[in-house]
Design a protein around this motif. Structure first.
Motif, PDB file in Angstrom:
ATOM      1  N   THR A  63       0.479  -1.538   0.082  1.00  0.00           N
ATOM      2  CA  THR A  63       0.104   0.087  -0.092  1.00  0.00           C
ATOM      3  C   THR A  63       0.743   1.279   0.116  1.00  0.00           C
ATOM      4  N   SER A  65       0.907   5.094   0.032  1.00  0.00           N
ATOM      5  CA  SER A  65       0.018   6.048   0.680  1.00  0.00           C
ATOM      6  C   SER A  65       0.753   7.279   1.166  1.00  0.00           C
ATOM      7  N   ALA A 100      -8.781  -1.439 -12.090  1.00  0.00           N
ATOM      8  CA  ALA A 100      -7.031  -2.432 -12.199  1.00  0.00           C
ATOM      9  C   ALA A 100      -6.509  -2.546 -13.626  1.00  0.00           C
ATOM     10  N   GLN A 109      -3.847  -0.528  -8.553  1.00  0.00           N
ATOM     11  CA  GLN A 109      -4.903   0.070  -8.367  1.00  0.00           C
ATOM     12  C   GLN A 109      -4.783   1.258  -7.498  1.00  0.00           C
ATOM     13  N   SER A 110      -5.490   2.492  -8.332  1.00  0.00           N
ATOM     14  CA  SER A 110      -5.564   3.771  -7.393  1.00  0.00           C
ATOM     15  C   SER A 110      -6.810   3.460  -6.471  1.00  0.00           C
ATOM     16  N   THR A 111      -7.447   2.995  -5.342  1.00  0.00           N
ATOM     17  CA  THR A 111      -7.982   3.572  -4.429  1.00  0.00           C
ATOM     18  C   THR A 111      -8.507   4.919  -3.675  1.00  0.00           C
ATOM     19  N   GLY A 112      -8.021   5.866  -4.784  1.00  0.00           N
ATOM     20  CA  GLY A 112      -8.868   6.945  -4.093  1.00  0.00           C
ATOM     21  C   GLY A 112      -7.423   8.213  -3.538  1.00  0.00           C
ATOM     22  N   GLU A 113      -7.822   7.523  -2.383  1.00  0.00           N
ATOM     23  CA  GLU A 113      -6.403   7.682  -1.105  1.00  0.00           C
ATOM     24  C   GLU A 113      -4.404   7.315  -1.157  1.00  0.00           C
ATOM     25  N   THR A 114      -5.122   6.071  -1.689  1.00  0.00           N
ATOM     26  CA  THR A 114      -3.920   5.175  -2.049  1.00  0.00           C
ATOM     27  C   THR A 114      -4.332   4.169  -3.218  1.00  0.00           C
ATOM     28  N   THR A 116      -2.757   1.020  -4.234  1.00  0.00           N
ATOM     29  CA  THR A 116      -2.284  -0.462  -3.906  1.00  0.00           C
ATOM     30  C   THR A 116      -1.913  -1.615  -4.989  1.00  0.00           C
TER      31      THR A 116
END
Length: 777
Positions: A63, A65, A100, A109-114, A116
């Motif tokens: 991760t 961040s 993804a 993959q970008s999850t918005g705040e992180t 992964t």
């Protein structure tokens, strides 16, 4: 400036991993290079939180961040670019990236705040360099950073199991010699030295090695640095020659003990590492906890019940057999085949050919062990230095060898084998017009020299290894005779996946062999290659020739085995005999089958028993890789067909304590199976057991049996039936039996007692009387 954060993931099978939670845009312990920040601030208010490791064997879980003390959302993170480099050029996956994205099992993959990075890296990804860039914004402060991920193979725990018995002091042909430099042990040490040179070029952090020797009374302790357990491959592998060259072979052959000793070092070994062992032996096992050669659990356990691979089959076994007669070649082949590996067997024709083949065996198996993750052989070439001419003092002879290396290669090795007494040397190695020797790491030993190349040679040198290579070699003096040599070329190629197989794992005389080759580049089948399989078959049935030969021989006392080796050593003194057994080759073109996406063919020349060799030569022209050239070889043993019992001179004698079964087994093709098969004779007879097998050297055996043989028995050789029934029925197998005996044997074969013949005869007599009376009326 731009930060490159290098993380190394190792993979070979669907994979093991590790890693951390990585924070973006802050000071960190890894070395920073070319740092650049989007807002121009060299010290933005970000820092790295503590990371947590994921245990070995788990899937990748990273991760990334941004962290800012006291910062409040909004936090946004975007993957602005994602690509990989595989030596054939940069492949862009996306930029910017949405959703993804997967590269060989790794999901970004970008999850918005992180951001992964998850998944299990696949073997197809080994050798790739994955690059991606992330743009982050925290409370309006932007930051950009780039990362590099190198996907490497999983490290290996490699075990070497070495035969140190007395026969290792003999010459290759089985004769004894006081000159240690001509011994099998000298050849073994040379092979270890060649292996260490290849390991130095291919080693990665985490590779480990362990070595054990075997001889009576069992396992022999190794000198330092191999006196403990597993040690790092680098730098210890380069001590193999110095460590084992002073050893003096002696004792009997405790093969099973040696395998189990190395097994116990590899298990548990290093968590997450692949595990393999190379097992070398030159003779019939004759002491210790022997490997089982008969069912059940043949070749996978010792007689004492020890599993060779471990309880969960964690280890693969690759065998090298120095010997071509009797049961030993098949025993070693079956140990490899039954335990996830392969078997190699150098051809005994001339001393130098034996030396060169033997020296290359350990390296060939290194390639087999790492199959799917490279290395691969470009060629192994046999040649001859000619007799020089030109005046009263002709110059030393010189030869030039050419071959092609495809694109995408950054590691290559070139090894020259030639008789050491002529002081061979490589004087030039060029790709195109560029001389490479100055960039090589050179390793020399008795009768060989290896040059290893790894690009980039330095930060300013952009030389590539692909192209047409020319290797110039010469002798230091002019010996006035033709001198043989072998040139071996190996490359580390992760783009071409080549797989070679013979489909079946065991063969009998006149059974077809069906070679199969698959070639893939970046997951796509290579369909335009020329694939040639060269089969080298024995010139004659060596086992039969030895059994029928009337020569004086003596089994050496320092490592007594079966008489076939001693008889062969005597016969090898005869040039006519050598010419008779010399290998013959047959070429088979393998044709591409679009349905199976493989190259296939058939070899139907297995008309004699013995050790066969198949050499694959592959050439292709690819739009991305350029000119491709590959070489692969393996051995397989062709065993005798069914036992012709009526012509095997089978007799039984009894006394108060033992029953002796004597026979000279002859196969259905009229050939004697020969000496050296005593360990493959099996008896299933209730409480009765084999006390001893006496091998007479002419293909005949005395089987000393202790216990009651009154019931049904099963006697076999290497799984081929000799007796299946009552011991009293042996007469049924004898030739020239009379009419009544044949009827009696037929009745017994269908399960009826022998006395029923009299009832049948009485019924026949009554039938004849009735017919006679009817005719008279």
């Amino acid at each position: 400036m731009q930060t490159v954060f290098s993380s190394v993931f190792r993979a070979i099978r669907p994979v093991w991993v590790f890693f951390l939670a990585i924070a973006l845009c802050g000071s960190f312990s890894s070395q920073a290079q070319d740092i650049i920040y989007a807002d121009g601030n060299p010290n933005p208010p970000f820092n790295f939180p503590p990371g947590t490791a994921v245990g070995g064997g788990a899937a990748l879980n990273v991760t990334i961040s941004p962290v800012k003390a006291g910062a409040v959302p909004p936090i946004t993170m975007t993957i602005t670019s994602l690509s990989f480099e595989d030596g054939l050029g940069e492949t862009v996956i996306c930029g910017p990236c949405a959703g993804a994205q997967v590269i060989d099992g790794i999901t970004f993959q970008s999850t918005g705040e992180t951001v992964t990075i998850t998944g299990a890296p696949l073997a197809a990804g080994v050798g790739k360099i994955i690059r991606f860039t992330i743009l982050a914004s925290v409370a309006g402060e932007p930051c950009q950073r780039s990362y590099t991920l190198n996907v490497e193979r999983r490290p290996i725990d490699l075990g070497l199991v070495l035969d140190r018995s007395g026969s290792m002091s003999w010459k290759y042909d089985g004769s004894t010699t006081p000159d240690k430099t001509l011994s099998r042990w000298a050849g073994l040490v040379r092979g270890l030295n060649v292996l260490s040179a290849q390991v130095a070029a291919l080693d990665i952090p985490g590779d480990k090695i362990v070595v054990r020797m075997f001889a009576s009374p069992g396992v022999i302790a190794s000198p330092a640095p191999f006196d403990a357990g597993l040690v790092a491959m680098d730098p210890n592998a380069n001590q193999l020659q110095a460590t084992y060259n002073p050893i003096n072979p002696a004792g009997n052959t405790a093969l099973g003990d040696g395998i189990i000793a190395v097994r116990d070092q590899l298990l548990p070994g290093t968590v997450g590492n692949n595990k393999a062992m190379i097992v070398f032996s030159d003779g019939v096992q004759n002491t210790g906890d022997e490997v089982k050669a008969v069912a059940p659990n043949a070749f996978t356990q010792t007689i004492g019940g020890q599993k060779l691979r471990g309880n969960a089959n964690e280890i693969k076994l690759y065998t090298i057999c120095l010997g071509t007669t009797g049961h030993n070649p098949q025993l070693m082949q079956d140990i490899g085949g039954a335990n996830g590996g392969l078997s190699l067997n150098p051809n005994l024709v001339t001393t130098f050919e034996s030396e060169a083949q033997f020296a290359a065996m350990f390296t060939l198996h290194l390639a087999n062990i790492l199959k799917g993750n490279s290395p691969q052989f470009v060629d192994i070439r046999n040649g001859k230095f000619p007799v020089s001419s030109g005046g009263e003092f002709p110059p030393p002879p010189m030869v030039t060898d050419s071959f092609s290396v495809n694109k995408g290669i950054n590691i290559a090795t070139v090894t020259l084998f030639a008789p050491a007494r002529y002081k061979p040397m490589v004087t030039s190695i060029k790709v195109g017009s560029t001389e490479l020797i100055q960039y090589a790491t050179k390793t020399s030993g008795d009768g060989f020299t290896t040059f290893a190349f790894r690009t980039p040679f330095n930060s300013e040198n952009t030389t590539k290894l692909n192209g047409e290579w020319k290797v110039e070699s010469r002798l230091s003096a002019n010996p006035g005779i033709v001198v043989p040599y072998v040139l071996m070329v190996m490359v580390d190629d992760h783009n071409l996946k080549a797989n070679y197989s013979l489909v079946d794992s065991s063969f009998k005389v006149n059974q077809a062999v069906k070679p199969k080759v698959t070639l893939e580049r970046r997951g796509q089948s290579v369909a335009n290659a020329k694939v040639l399989a060269i089969f080298l078959k024995p010139g004659d049935d060596l086992n039969d020739l030895i059994a029928r030969a009337n020569v004086d021989f003596q089994v050496p006392a320092d490592d007594p085995g079966s008489p076939d080796v001693a008889k062969l050593a005597k016969l090898m003194e005869d040039t006519a005999f050598l010419n008779k057994i010399k290998a013959k080759d047959q070429l088979v073109d393998l044709l591409y089958d679009a349905g199976s996406k493989s190259y296939t063919g058939s070899f139907n020349g297995t008309d004699v028993t013995g050790v066969y060799q198949v050499i694959y030569r592959v050439t292709a022209t690819d739009s991305l890789m350029g000119e491709i050239q590959r070489y692969h070889t393996e051995n397989f043993y062709v065993r005798f067909p069914d036992i012709d019992v009526p012509n095997s001179q089978l007799t039984v004698t009894r006394n108060d304590s033992f029953t002796v079964i004597t026979f000279r087994p002859q196969a259905s093709n009229g050939r004697l199976i020969g000496a050296g098969w005593g360990g493959a004779i099996s008896l299933d007879a209730g409480s009765a057991t084999i006390e001893k097998v006496v091998d007479k050297g002419d293909g005949s055996y005395d089987i000393i049996v202790k216990g009651d043989l009154s019931g049904n028995i099963k006697l076999s050789v290497a799984g081929e039936k000799v007796i299946d029934g009552k011991i009293g029925s042996i007469d049924c197998y004898m030739p020239n039996q009379g009419f009544f005996k044949r009827i009696q044997c037929w009745l017994e074969s269908i399960g009826l007692p022998a006395w029923t013949i009299w009832i049948i005869l009485l019924l026949l007599l009554l039938l004849l009387i009735l017919l006679f009376r009817k005719k008279k009326k």
